[in-house]
Motif scaffolding. Structure first.
Motif, mmCIF file in Angstrom:
data_model
loop_
_atom_site.group_PDB
_atom_site.id
_atom_site.type_symbol
_atom_site.label_atom_id
_atom_site.label_comp_id
_atom_site.label_asym_id
_atom_site.label_seq_id
_atom_site.Cartn_x
_atom_site.Cartn_y
_atom_site.Cartn_z
ATOM 1 N N PHE A 1 0.838 -1.206 0.000
ATOM 2 C CA PHE A 1 0.000 0.000 0.000
ATOM 3 C C PHE A 1 0.867 1.248 0.000
ATOM 4 N N LEU A 2 1.867 1.305 0.859
ATOM 5 C CA LEU A 2 2.691 2.511 0.981
ATOM 6 C C LEU A 2 3.496 2.765 -0.286
ATOM 7 N N THR A 3 3.967 1.701 -0.931
ATOM 8 C CA THR A 3 4.704 1.876 -2.181
ATOM 9 C C THR A 3 3.778 2.379 -3.287
ATOM 10 N N TYR A 4 2.619 1.761 -3.412
ATOM 11 C CA TYR A 4 1.655 2.190 -4.423
ATOM 12 C C TYR A 4 1.228 3.632 -4.172
ATOM 13 N N ALA A 5 0.959 3.972 -2.919
ATOM 14 C CA ALA A 5 0.562 5.339 -2.583
ATOM 15 C C ALA A 5 1.666 6.329 -2.937
ATOM 16 N N SER A 6 2.915 5.952 -2.654
ATOM 17 C CA SER A 6 4.037 6.825 -2.979
ATOM 18 C C SER A 6 4.149 7.037 -4.486
ATOM 19 N N LYS B 1 9.297 20.579 -8.044
ATOM 20 C CA LYS B 1 9.120 20.128 -6.663
ATOM 21 C C LYS B 1 7.853 19.282 -6.542
ATOM 22 N N PRO B 2 7.988 17.950 -6.585
ATOM 23 C CA PRO B 2 6.801 17.108 -6.380
ATOM 24 C C PRO B 2 6.312 17.246 -4.948
ATOM 25 N N PRO B 3 5.045 16.942 -4.704
ATOM 26 C CA PRO B 3 4.508 17.092 -3.348
ATOM 27 C C PRO B 3 5.277 16.216 -2.362
ATOM 28 N N GLY B 4 5.680 16.797 -1.244
ATOM 29 C CA GLY B 4 6.448 16.033 -0.280
ATOM 30 C C GLY B 4 5.956 16.164 1.144
ATOM 31 N N ASP B 5 4.807 16.781 1.337
ATOM 32 C CA ASP B 5 4.319 17.033 2.692
ATOM 33 C C ASP B 5 3.146 16.127 3.069
ATOM 34 N N VAL B 6 3.031 14.980 2.400
ATOM 35 C CA VAL B 6 1.942 14.046 2.694
ATOM 36 C C VAL B 6 2.514 12.865 3.475
ATOM 37 N N ASP B 7 1.959 12.607 4.652
ATOM 38 C CA ASP B 7 2.385 11.472 5.479
ATOM 39 C C ASP B 7 1.565 10.249 5.059
ATOM 40 N N LEU B 8 2.190 9.350 4.323
ATOM 41 C CA LEU B 8 1.461 8.197 3.785
ATOM 42 C C LEU B 8 1.032 7.231 4.881
ATOM 43 N N ALA C 1 -9.106 6.830 -0.955
ATOM 44 C CA ALA C 1 -7.906 7.453 -0.390
ATOM 45 C C ALA C 1 -6.756 7.416 -1.380
ATOM 46 N N LEU C 2 -6.632 6.324 -2.104
ATOM 47 C CA LEU C 2 -5.565 6.215 -3.093
ATOM 48 C C LEU C 2 -5.797 7.145 -4.280
ATOM 49 N N ARG C 3 -7.046 7.245 -4.727
ATOM 50 C CA ARG C 3 -7.337 8.140 -5.857
ATOM 51 C C ARG C 3 -6.992 9.582 -5.525
ATOM 52 N N GLU C 4 -7.179 9.962 -4.277
ATOM 53 C CA GLU C 4 -6.917 11.348 -3.870
ATOM 54 C C GLU C 4 -5.443 11.714 -3.985
ATOM 55 N N LEU C 5 -4.570 10.729 -4.048
ATOM 56 C CA LEU C 5 -3.138 11.003 -4.095
ATOM 57 C C LEU C 5 -2.667 11.400 -5.482
#
Length: 573
Positions: free
Chosen positions: A99-104, A121-128, A144-148
């Motif tokens: 899940f965390l890899t796919y989300a990333s 600068k890709p988004p980097g402030d999201v705590d997966l 939740a995944l679609r929102e990423l």
């Protein structure tokens, strides 16, 4: 605790960002399981996540990169019973890691943009880890995944186009127009019939009348397959209609009506033009060498190209700003956007392959009217110095003024032994005063950067009429500098479009005008995109940047048919 030991062991084996999130996730939960109960029974979220992974192809990703089939099989074994006690612990960790890899990958892409000299600068402030915890609580893992994924309109359009092209590929793709000579209006033969079918497949040519009757309202993508016999027959070539001889209509005595599919008529010529516009080719309605090469690119290659560009979208900030300028380098095009709506669009000229325009983001801080051209060191050493070594009089012909770099003293080019000057330690700098021949034209737009690249006017606007416009040393020449300056200075009480045009026309000394607020500028590289009318656009890979991204994404052999595991066809049971 078995779960804590398994988590820490996995983190030790793979010290990556996803592993750090894995540890944070379980530390926050006190190392309590997320996908299983303490007795090893499967929770509903497992099936929800495995179903969500089946949406990966829509995002340009591949479910098996996240071990979808292996996880499904492992959970099935646990459900059937007979697995060793505690076997669920390893599956628990694998599910979370997946899940965390796919989300990333949904959030910031599968590979780092820094590998490809892409400086945004890709988004980097999201705590997966927090995203996963929230998804488990809500039960909406797919949402939740679609929102990423990016919400930029350009990304959404391209993602939708990818779905259509995948459907076309699943139907067998489009026919490849056989090799051969020039095709043009007035010719006829089997290759022309294949050309029609190819252009119908992507909507450049409307469906045949019988298809409109059989499938009213059907999409243009993937209309009718072409038989192997037609392809083979096309290899025999086609004959042009002799000059002065009309096309047979079947109305005169003894006339035979030609097969309409094999005749290159005006409608087909316009379809070729539409295709050429979509591909960034010379628009002439002729199927010459370059157009034929583009027509022979299979759908699988276009799908891979789309996936490369979806990846690039994930490298871009999620918010581009309220007012900004974006330049798509392969399209030679600039767009100014305000409140999410394009308000200005113009052609550009960019760097050659030897003087590539870099990919990065910055902010325009000010513009300069009637600018001086301060020659960058690269141009000075690679182009100006060799010319001066041949003839010091070249400085006057190029309208250059020379100064000592250390003292600023004016230098007479005839007083220097240029052959004794080393390019690596050039003690002089070169300038060209404002004027009609100054390469910067009458205005330049400054966003200070280490590349010495900026937007500017040009004294040679005729080059904008060319289809391929890579002529500069890296800076970007803009077609309508007055309109762009007006956009930049919106809110500046002292300037209007008319006063800007007048100031540029009047010439004179350089004048710096500070913007009311900095305007973000993005120099990006899209070789596949979808325009506002929904037309899928492809552009030649001018700087040959696509192959390295394809290799990093393992897209050398595009996967289309059967890409998703068979279990994605239904709920596991």
């Amino acid at each position: 605790m078995p779960l804590e030991s398994a988590v820490r062991a996995r983190v030790a084996r793979t010290p990556e960002e996803a592993s750090e999130a894995l540890l944070r996730f379980y530390e926050a939960r006190g190392f309590q399981p997320a996908w299983f109960s303490q007795d090893g029974s499967v929770r509903p979220q497992v099936d929800q996540y495995l179903a969500a992974l089946c949406e990966a192809p829509v995002e340009g990703l591949w479910p098996e990169r996240y071990h979808r089939s292996a996880l499904d099989e492992a959970v099935r074994r646990l459900t059937l019973g007979g697995a060793p006690e505690g076997a669920w612990v390893e599956v628990e960790v694998r599910l979370t890691s997946s899940f965390l890899t796919y989300a990333s990958h949904l959030l910031t892409g599968q590979v780092s943009p820094r590998r490809f000299a892409w400086r945004t600068k890709p988004p980097g402030d999201v705590d997966l880890a927090t995203v996963l915890e929230g998804a488990l609580v809500s039960g909406d893992l797919a949402g939740a995944l679609r929102e990423l994924s990016p919400s930029h309109e350009g990304f959404v359009r391209l993602r939708e186009a990818l779905v259509r092209y995948r459907a076309l590929a699943a139907e067998g793709g489009w026919p490849l127009v056989p090799e051969g000579g020039l095709l043009q209006r007035g010719m006829r033969g089997p290759r022309v019939a294949v050309l029609r079918e190819r252009l119908r497949a992507t909507g450049d040519l409307p469906p045949a009348p019988e298809e409109r009757l059989l499938h009213p309202g059907a999409p243009a993508v993937g209309v009718v397959p072409v038989t192997e016999e037609l392809i083979r027959a096309s290899l025999e070539g086609e004959a042009p209609v002799p000059a002065g001889v009309g096309v047979a209509t079947g109305e005169g005595p003894g006339e035979v009506l030609p097969a309409p599919e094999e005749f290159f008529d005006a409608e087909l010529e316009e379809a070729v033009r539409a295709f050429q516009r979509r591909l960034g080719l010379e628009v002439d309605g002729l199927v010459g060498r370059n157009t034929l090469r583009a027509l022979r690119v299979p759908v699988e290659e276009r799908i891979a190209q789309m996936r490369v560009n979806l990846e690039r979208w994930r490298w871009v900030p999620r918010s581009l700003g309220v007012r900004y300028v974006v330049v798509n380098l392969p399209a030679f095009e600039l767009e100014a956007v305000e409140q999410g709506r394009p308000v200005l669009k113009m052609r550009t000229i960019i760097g050659t392959r030897d003087w590539r325009t870099p990919i990065f983001m910055d902010e325009v801080e000010y513009l300069v009217l009637n600018p001086v051209w301060y020659l960058p060191s690269g141009i000075s050493t690679r182009e100006v110095l060799p010319r001066l070594q041949e003839d010091p009089g070249a400085a006057e012909r190029m309208e250059l003024t020379i100064y000592e770099r250390a003292t600023g003293a004016l230098v007479d080019p005839w007083a220097v032994d240029w052959n004794a000057v080393e390019a690596g330690a050039l003690p002089y700098r070169f300038e060209q005063s404002p004027g009609d021949t100054n390469p910067l034209g009458r205005v330049k737009f400054i966003f200070p950067n280490r590349f010495s690249v900026y937007l500017h006017d040009t004294p040679n606007p005729a080059l904008f009429e060319r289809t391929h416009r890579a002529f500069s040393h890296g800076c970007i020449r803009v077609e309508e500098p007055v309109r762009l300056a007006d956009f930049m200075l919106r809110g500046h009480g002292g300037w209007t479009r008319e006063s800007l045009a007048a100031a540029m026309e009047a010439g004179g000394e350089p004048r710096r005008v500070v913007l009311p607020a900095p305007v973000p500028v993005y120099l990006l590289y899209w070789t596949a995109f979808v325009d506002a009318e929904g037309r899928v656009q492809f552009r030649p890979d001018l700087y040959r940047r696509d192959p390295e991204v394809r290799r990093a994404l393992a897209l050398e052999t595009p996967r289309v048919a059967g890409e998703s595991p068979a279990s994605c066809g239904g709920v596991r049971g």
